[in-house]
Structures are given as structure tokens and as C-alpha cells.
Enzyme design. Structure first.
Site, short mmCIF file in Angstrom:
data_model
loop_
_atom_site.label_atom_id
_atom_site.label_comp_id
_atom_site.label_asym_id
_atom_site.label_seq_id
_atom_site.Cartn_x
_atom_site.Cartn_y
_atom_site.Cartn_z
N SER A 81 9.77 -66.41 -141.59
CA SER A 81 8.64 -65.23 -142.79
C SER A 81 9.70 -64.64 -143.02
O SER A 81 9.05 -64.25 -144.46
CB SER A 81 7.99 -65.52 -141.92
OG SER A 81 7.99 -63.57 -140.49
N ASP A 246 1.62 -55.15 -140.30
CA ASP A 246 1.17 -55.57 -138.74
C ASP A 246 2.12 -55.11 -138.02
O ASP A 246 1.99 -55.59 -136.51
CB ASP A 246 0.98 -57.66 -138.60
CG ASP A 246 2.53 -57.86 -139.30
OD1 ASP A 246 3.70 -56.93 -139.89
OD2 ASP A 246 3.06 -59.29 -139.97
N HIS A 249 6.53 -57.14 -139.91
CA HIS A 249 6.60 -57.98 -141.01
C HIS A 249 7.61 -56.48 -142.03
O HIS A 249 6.11 -55.82 -141.72
CB HIS A 249 6.74 -59.03 -141.25
CG HIS A 249 5.41 -60.34 -140.50
ND1 HIS A 249 4.84 -60.71 -139.50
CD2 HIS A 249 7.11 -61.47 -140.85
CE1 HIS A 249 4.60 -61.74 -139.47
NE2 HIS A 249 6.17 -62.22 -140.24
#
Length: 356
Positions: A81, A246, A249
């Protein structure tokens, strides 16, 4: 751990990857229960049930540079990601978009971006991603950027297995004719929800893996850029600015920081810098080193590049270690966005927003 001992550890992992040896564990059996408990607590705190948000950044950047008869450069992002850009809201904030627009501005040539990176991916997903990247033999990417490794650490994948998958991916891409730049494993010891002793062990494992990744990638003809310290001191000092909502990330500013470090190496691999830029600069402590030592140094310093140099030396293959000046990148949306890539069979490493 000294630079020499880090180099020896990285070389052992890389050798194990090449010859099928075992991995180096994160901790002994006595601490496994504590580590698992802390990891589960961190995962509950990260994301708070948020769904993955990965903007579709694929498309053409720098369309104003289009010249009839001169095709656009092709850039493909592979990995987890971090490569996909999970956590930001606009396509132009993803690392792929930032790199594509940066290369377009420097090359004065349009750049087509394609993303096959998957949130939650471990290194064993790279084979599938490479197959997607090379699916059309007439459109082999000019440049592939791989960002991978964080999930390998959190899933306790043996480092030798991780490096074996990465090395094979770099080899396939280079054999097909693509240049390859690997952003090595970030320093997971900076993530806010992670507590001691997991924080210290995660940092140690991250840096060991990053160094071993460097050896594996460079020996297959790729270049590497250390992301460890980019997601280390700067993120630790500015967690609210450089981490996303979050707390796991990167934020838009965090991705921009990483892209600024990777862009010079991407441009060097594409031959966009003048020859004098490619010579080592003693004032920046650049030079030729045994690849394992260069890998160990790079794992501890933000944005450090390692590229293959001489094929052999007194202590094995040698590499050029460079500390390139970071290049600022500007957010830009694709001029001609593409539809999301067709989904393929999910790998066991594809997971949720709580993973990189």
C-alpha cells in the site's frame, strides 16, 4: 549493532535467499507471546475499521510535453500500500503520481503511470504483480518502482524468503528490459501504536530486511533507495504531519517526502542526469563499497542509493553508494486517467487497510 555486523547479517540473509537457507527470526520463543499480543493490540488501534482508500492515479502525466512520434515513458508501481498510496485522498498525492509528474518535468516527456501494487501485499505477491506488469510484451515498462517489506516483517515472513521473492521480481523485470528501483523496507519502529519491546524488535528486523533487500536487488541489476530513515526520525518528530489519519500509513506530506528521495534515483536509472552527477562525490561521503557494507549503511540513512558497480572485489561484489540531493515533487492529477486495472486472482498476501 555496528555497520560491519549489520553487513554480515544482511549478507547471511541474502545468501540464504540465494541458496535456500532459513531465515533470521525476530525474537526467541520466550518473547513470541508478548510480541503477538502487542501486534494484535496495534492492529486494533490502527485504522479503527476504516476501509482501504487507494485513489486511482493511473494515467498520463506531463501531457504538455507530448511530441508526435515520441512515445511516453512508462512507469509501473509494484509492492504494497505504500506503493499504491493508501491513506491519501487525491490521485496526485500518491507516490506513483508524484514520481510520474516529477519524471515528466525533468525529462520533458509525458509519463504513463500504471499501478499493480496491492495493499496488504507481502513479497510473495511480487511474482503475480510482475506478471501483470509484463502482460503486454509490446508495452514493457521503462521504469518499475517497487516498495515492499513492511508486511513481511509484521507477518514474520523469513527474511530469506522475502529477499528471494524480491530478487526474482527484479531479475524478471530487468530481463524484460525495465529499469528497477526498490524502496526498501521502512522502519516500523516509528509507528505510534507499536510499543516496546515490539518497537525495538520491529526496527531491528526492518533494517536487517532493508539491507538484505538491497543486496538481493543490486545483485540482480536494480537500484535501491533506503526508506527506513524517511519513515524514521522525520516521521517520529512529525507524526501528526507525516502519518495519515490511521497513524500507520504516510500522509500526503509523508508520501511527498519519500517521493523526493526516490525521484533522483529513478531519473538516474533512466539516464536523465548529466554524467558528472553519476560520479561519487567525496564531500557527500559517496563512494564504492562492498555491496553488503553499502547495504548496511544505506539501511541506516534516509534516501541513500545503492547501485551495482564492479562485478567483484576482495570481499565480493561492489556497489556505488550515493547520497543524492532530494528533488521536490509537485502534486499533479493525470491528464488522461485510466480505469482501474482488472482484478486478478487474489494472493494470500492481499489484506486490509491495517497493513501496508
Amino acid at each position: 549493532m555496528t555497520s560491519m555486523s549489520r553487513a554480515r547479517a544482511a549478507r547471511r540473509i541474502a545468501a540464504g535467499a540465494a541458496y535456500g537457507g532459513g531465515g533470521i527470526g525476530l525474537a526467541g520463543a520466550a518473547t513470541v507471546g508478548l510480541l503477538v499480543a502487542q501486534a494484535q493490540l496495534a492492529r486494533r488501534r490502527v485504522g479503527n475499521g476504516m476501509s482501504p482508500h487507494v485513489p486511482n492515479a493511473d494515467g498520463l502525466y506531463g501531457a504538455a510535453y507530448t511530441v508526435p512520434g515520441r512515445p511516453a515513458l512508462r512507469l509501473t508501481m509494484l509492492g504494497d500500500s505504500t506503493a499504491a498510496g493508501q491513506g491519501v485522498h487525491r490521485a496526485g498525492q500518491t507516490p506513483g503520481a508524484l514520481l510520474a509528474s516529477g519524471v515528466a518535468a525533468i525529462a520533458e516527456r509525458p509519463v504513463g503511470l500504471s499501478t499493480v501494487a496491492v495493499p496488504g501485499a507481502c513479497s510473495d505477491d511480487l511474482d503475480r504483480q510482475v506478471s501483470r506488469a509484463l502482460a503486454d510484451p509490446s508495452r514493457v515498462p521503462d521504469m518499475c518502482v517497487i516498495m515492499i517489506g513492511a508486511n513481511d516483517v509484521t507477518h514474520r515472513m523469513p527474511a530469506t524468503r522475502s529477499v528471494r521473492h524480491l530478487s526474482a521480481a527484479v531479475r524478471r523485470l530487468r530481463t524484460a528490459g525495465a529499469e528497477v528501483v526498490v524502496g526498501t523496507c521502512p522502519d516500523l519502529g516509528t509507528i505510534e501504536p507499536v510499543q516496546q519491546p515490539l518497537r525495538w524488535l520491529a526496527r531491528r528486523a526492518s533494517r536487517q530486511l532493508a539491507a538484505a533487500q538491497t543486496i538481493g536487488a543490486v545483485e540482480q541489476g536494480g537500484r535501491t533507495v533506503s526508506l527506513g530513515d524517511l519513515l524514521g526520525p522525520e516521521f517520529a518528530e512529525n507524526p501528526r504531519e507525516l502519518f495519515g489519519p490511521d497513524s500507520y500509513h504516510p500522509s500526503a506530506e509523508g508520501y511527498a517526502t519519500a517521493a523526493m528521495a526516490v525521484l533522483p534515483t529513478v531519473c538516474a536509472a533512466l539516464g536523465l542526469w548529466p554524467a558528472e552527477e553519476e560520479r561519487p562525490d567525496a564531500s557527500r561521503r559517496e563512494g564504492f563499497l562492498p555491496v553488503a557494507r553499502a547495504a548496511a549503511e544505506a539501511a541506516s540513512e534516509a534516501g541513500t542509493e545503492v547501485a551495482a558497480a564492479m562485478p567483484s572485489g576482495p570481499r565480493g561484489p561492489w556497489a556505488l553508494l550515493k547520497r543524492r540531493r532530494r528533488r521536490r515533487v509537485q502534486e499533479a492529477e493525470p491528464a488522461t486517467p485510466t480505469a482501474p486495472a482488472p482484478s486478478s486472482s487474489a494472493s494470500s498476501s492481499t489484506s486490509t487497510s491495517r497493513q501496508l
